[in-house]
Design a protein around this motif. Structure first.
Motif, PDB file in Angstrom:
ATOM      1  N   SER A 267      42.481  53.875  44.516  1.00 31.48           N
ATOM      2  CA  SER A 267      41.736  53.326  43.385  1.00 31.48           C
ATOM      3  C   SER A 267      40.929  52.101  43.792  1.00 31.48           C
ATOM      4  O   SER A 267      41.325  51.325  44.651  1.00 31.48           O
ATOM      5  N   LYS A 268      39.810  51.933  43.120  1.00 29.32           N
ATOM      6  CA  LYS A 268      38.958  50.768  43.327  1.00 29.32           C
ATOM      7  C   LYS A 268      39.343  49.684  42.336  1.00 29.32           C
ATOM      8  O   LYS A 268      39.696  49.975  41.191  1.00 29.32           O
ATOM      9  N   ILE A 269      39.241  48.432  42.751  1.00 28.82           N
ATOM     10  CA  ILE A 269      39.647  47.319  41.898  1.00 28.82           C
ATOM     11  C   ILE A 269      38.815  47.263  40.626  1.00 28.82           C
ATOM     12  O   ILE A 269      39.304  46.867  39.558  1.00 28.82           O
ATOM     13  N   GLY A 270      37.549  47.688  40.734  1.00 31.41           N
ATOM     14  CA  GLY A 270      36.685  47.654  39.549  1.00 31.41           C
ATOM     15  C   GLY A 270      37.175  48.544  38.428  1.00 31.41           C
ATOM     16  O   GLY A 270      36.875  48.303  37.252  1.00 31.41           O
ATOM     17  N   GLU A 271      37.952  49.565  38.776  1.00 31.06           N
ATOM     18  CA  GLU A 271      38.452  50.507  37.774  1.00 31.06           C
ATOM     19  C   GLU A 271      39.511  49.890  36.862  1.00 31.06           C
ATOM     20  O   GLU A 271      39.785  50.411  35.779  1.00 31.06           O
ATOM     21  N   ILE A 272      40.132  48.784  37.294  1.00 33.16           N
ATOM     22  CA  ILE A 272      41.140  48.145  36.448  1.00 33.16           C
ATOM     23  C   ILE A 272      40.702  46.749  36.001  1.00 33.16           C
ATOM     24  O   ILE A 272      41.490  45.995  35.436  1.00 33.16           O
ATOM     25  N   ASN A 349      34.086  48.027  44.541  1.00 35.45           N
ATOM     26  CA  ASN A 349      34.568  49.164  45.322  1.00 35.45           C
ATOM     27  C   ASN A 349      35.726  48.831  46.261  1.00 35.45           C
ATOM     28  O   ASN A 349      36.195  49.703  46.988  1.00 35.45           O
ATOM     29  N   THR A 350      36.199  47.592  46.250  1.00 32.85           N
ATOM     30  CA  THR A 350      37.289  47.221  47.133  1.00 32.85           C
ATOM     31  C   THR A 350      38.572  47.931  46.726  1.00 32.85           C
ATOM     32  O   THR A 350      38.910  48.004  45.540  1.00 32.85           O
ATOM     33  N   ASN A 351      39.295  48.455  47.723  1.00 29.68           N
ATOM     34  CA  ASN A 351      40.546  49.158  47.461  1.00 29.68           C
ATOM     35  C   ASN A 351      41.563  48.221  46.830  1.00 29.68           C
ATOM     36  O   ASN A 351      41.691  47.061  47.217  1.00 29.68           O
ATOM     37  N   VAL A 352      42.311  48.718  45.838  1.00 34.06           N
ATOM     38  CA  VAL A 352      43.312  47.903  45.151  1.00 34.06           C
ATOM     39  C   VAL A 352      44.333  47.334  46.133  1.00 34.06           C
ATOM     40  O   VAL A 352      44.737  46.170  46.025  1.00 34.06           O
ATOM     41  N   SER A 353      44.736  48.139  47.115  1.00 38.63           N
ATOM     42  CA  SER A 353      45.714  47.670  48.101  1.00 38.63           C
ATOM     43  C   SER A 353      45.178  46.469  48.871  1.00 38.63           C
ATOM     44  O   SER A 353      45.924  45.527  49.173  1.00 38.63           O
ATOM     45  N   ALA A 354      43.891  46.495  49.196  1.00 35.13           N
ATOM     46  CA  ALA A 354      43.286  45.379  49.923  1.00 35.13           C
ATOM     47  C   ALA A 354      43.274  44.125  49.066  1.00 35.13           C
ATOM     48  O   ALA A 354      43.504  43.012  49.556  1.00 35.13           O
ATOM     49  N   VAL A 355      43.019  44.269  47.763  1.00 34.93           N
ATOM     50  CA  VAL A 355      42.996  43.116  46.869  1.00 34.93           C
ATOM     51  C   VAL A 355      44.394  42.504  46.747  1.00 34.93           C
ATOM     52  O   VAL A 355      44.540  41.276  46.716  1.00 34.93           O
ATOM     53  N   VAL A 356      45.410  43.363  46.692  1.00 33.38           N
ATOM     54  CA  VAL A 356      46.786  42.860  46.626  1.00 33.38           C
ATOM     55  C   VAL A 356      47.072  41.983  47.845  1.00 33.38           C
ATOM     56  O   VAL A 356      47.657  40.894  47.732  1.00 33.38           O
TER      57      VAL A 356
END
Length: 583
Positions: A267-272, A349-356
């Protein structure tokens, strides 16, 4: 021309050429800051920085040159966006000089619209640090004022473990020689991987210097290196340029398709993200205070023409207003005076895992602050840490269902996903299948409990050896029973090297799973499927695989069918063996 005369001419005229190279986040491609690099005039024989600084040292002019370089860099940086860092190179001998502090006063920085919070002293290793105790005391004086510390060229010269241990820097810059060709050098990968683990434990940020190829960039992203700089990302220039859009897209792409990651979600961070109201940089603090009260919000993004420039959290504003003269000083003043100009900001578009990972690497003071999300560099919304953790927890539960309960390795759903990615890859991949020979005989004679121990041993052996040789580009999965698979981005020679290592380790360790009599015999006496007593070799491992362009196969079933024929060849051999073909 006399070198001393040329140097004095440069110093007298403050004729320093300053260029800036961006330091880029390898998680989302954003610019973290710029390193100021100094040269002589372009027409001067002292244009080269090595020649310039060695001449200054020869004639005892190092202090004068450093001051000129630093002054010029700060003056040139007055228009630097205040959410970016400025990395200034400093010789260890210079930073302890009392004149250094005078030459970098807060007044001088304010005059050039720069905060000490934005300055990072990059300790260069032109000279060794002789007195660590005194040097650390001096550094502490600067860090207490808001400055940060980076150790340059780690892995070369004097930048060893002692420097890291004594100085405890905020940033570690990996020397270019460790980065060069890291995509093909497993030894360098192992060293950098160790530094990555060190940085995570100590909450130090790691920066790779000298990235010159896309392959190096991809490898560093896969290894979770925090940031990088180099000619491939952007060459130094006299202006504060962004990296090219295609480079940023490449960084985001490789974060989303890490071949060695077991990402909990694609998932992309923008989606949440939630589209909360943002405020212009000139908004008064009292207006933000009212917003927090009416909307029950805990934070607000501060923008300048739709571009995020900072973040204000409710607890920060309350703390500022609660001081003795807080209301009088800040209530009717612009919010930019108290905002956090270094808030975590990521692309849609950044991956949620990367943001965590990025969020958890922040200091304790800002650990629960909002994450700002942009789309095409403009404000899009925010993600609270509560929502981020709730989302990832839900994804972790779904992911856990797909792990093999015995070995903890990814099962068939995730393996299928990895195969689908492999079939669309243009890279040279190795896909290896592992199968135990005579495992059923072992299970029948030694029991299921021992059989499970043997499977766990095999899973750990494969995972450990694959990760050791390919820490940046590998995946290991458990198909089921005594069947395993790995996907690695490498050559056929490396696939064979890996197979040799696994076979040697397996054949040595497997003997401990048998009793003394079977070890002495070198075989098991057991009944076959027809009930007839027979002799069976001790359990061995067969490896079958391919290496090359896997996109030649239309489906994963086609690939599996091809490899199964190779596996039959390997299993006909009465001991541990491998059959690997180039495709």
């Amino acid at each position: 021309m006399n070198s001393l005369h040329e140097l004095e001419k440069i110093l007298n005229n403050e004729n320093i050429t300053t260029v800036f190279q961006p330091i880029v986040s390898l998680l989302d491609g954003s610019i973290i800051g710029y390193e100021a690099l100094s040269r002589g005039p372009e027409t001067s024989p002292l244009y080269s920085p090595d020649k310039l600084f060695s001449t200054a040292e020869e004639f005892n002019k190092t202090w004068d040159l450093e001051l000129a370089c630093r002054t010029k860099a700060i003056e040139r940086s007055k228009n630097l966006i205040n959410d970016k860092f400025l990395f200034l190179n400093v010789d260890p001998k210079i930073i302890k000089d009392k004149k250094f502090q005078k030459g970098l006063t807060k007044e001088f920085l304010v005059k050039n619209n720069i905060s000490p919070d934005s300055i990072i002293f990059e300790i260069t290793e032109r000279t060794a640090i002789s007195d660590y105790k005194n040097f650390v005391k001096i550094l502490r004086n600067y860090t207490e004022q808001g400055y940060k510390i980076a150790i340059d060229d780690t892995g070369a010269g004097y930048s060893g473990l002692k420097t890291l241990c004594e100085t405890k820097p905020h940033y570690i810059k990996i020397d270019i020689e460790l980065i060069k060709n890291i995509d093909t050098d497993s030894f360098k990968q192992a060293l950098v991987k160790a530094l990555v683990e060190f940085s995570k434990t100590t909450k130090t940020k790691l920066i790779a210097e000298g990235i010159e190829t896309e392959a190096e960039l991809k490898t560093l992203i896969a290894m979770d290196v925090y940031a990088g700089q180099g000619f491939f990302l952007k060459r130094p220039s006299e202006d504060f340029h962004e990296i090219p859009p295609y480079i940023k897209d490449t960084i985001i792409k490789y974060n989303n398709i890490k071949t060695n990651s077991f990402d909990i979600t694609n998932s992309k961070i923008g989606e949440i993200a939630e589209n909360h109201q943002a405020f212009e940089i000139t908004t008064l603090c009292c207006t933000i205070k009212k917003y927090f009260s009416l909307e029950a919000a805990s934070g607000a993004c501060i923008i300048n023409n739709d571009i995020p420039v900072g973040l204000v959290m409710k607890h920060t504003l309350d703390s500022m207003l609660a001081t003795q003269y807080g209301v009088a000083v800040f209530n009717k003043r612009p919010v930019y005076l108290i905002m956090d100009s270094h808030a975590l900001t990521v692309d849609y578009n950044t991956n949620v895992s990367a943001v965590v990972k990025m969020a958890m690497q922040r200091s304790n003071e800002s650990l629960y602050d909002y994450v700002i999300v942009t789309n095409n560099s403009k404000y899009y919304g925010i993600v609270t840490i509560k929502n981020l953790l709730e989302f990832t927890t839900a994804m972790e539960k779904e992911y856990a269902k797909e792990l093999n309960p015995l070995t903890g390795l990814p099962g068939n759903v995730i393996i299928q996903r990895k195969f689908d990615m492999a079939l669309t890859s243009n890279n040279t991949l190795g896909i290896l299948y592992f199968d135990l020979d005579n495992f059923k005989v072992y299970n029948d004679n030694y029991g299921f409990e021992n059989g499970d121990k043997l499977l766990k041993f095999t899973a750990n052996l494969i995972k450990e050896q694959v990760t050791a040789l390919f820490p940046a580009c590998s995946f290991v999965g458990h198909i089921g029973g005594d069947d395993f698979v790995c996907i690695i981005e490498t050559s056929i020679e490396s696939c064979k090297k890996l197979s040799d290592i696994i076979i040697n380790e397996f054949d040595t360790s497997i003997l401990t799973f048998f009793n003394e009599q079977d070890r002495l015999n070198g075989y098991i006496e057991a009944f076959d499927r027809n009930g007839n007593k027979d002799i069976f070799n001790l359990t061995s491992i067969s490896i079958a695989g391919i290496c090359g362009n896997t996109n030649l196969f239309k489906t994963s079933d086609d690939l599996a069918l091809y490899v199964s024929k190779l596996k039959k060849k390997s299993k006909k051999i009465k001991h541990s063996s491998y059959v690997i073909e180039n495709i």
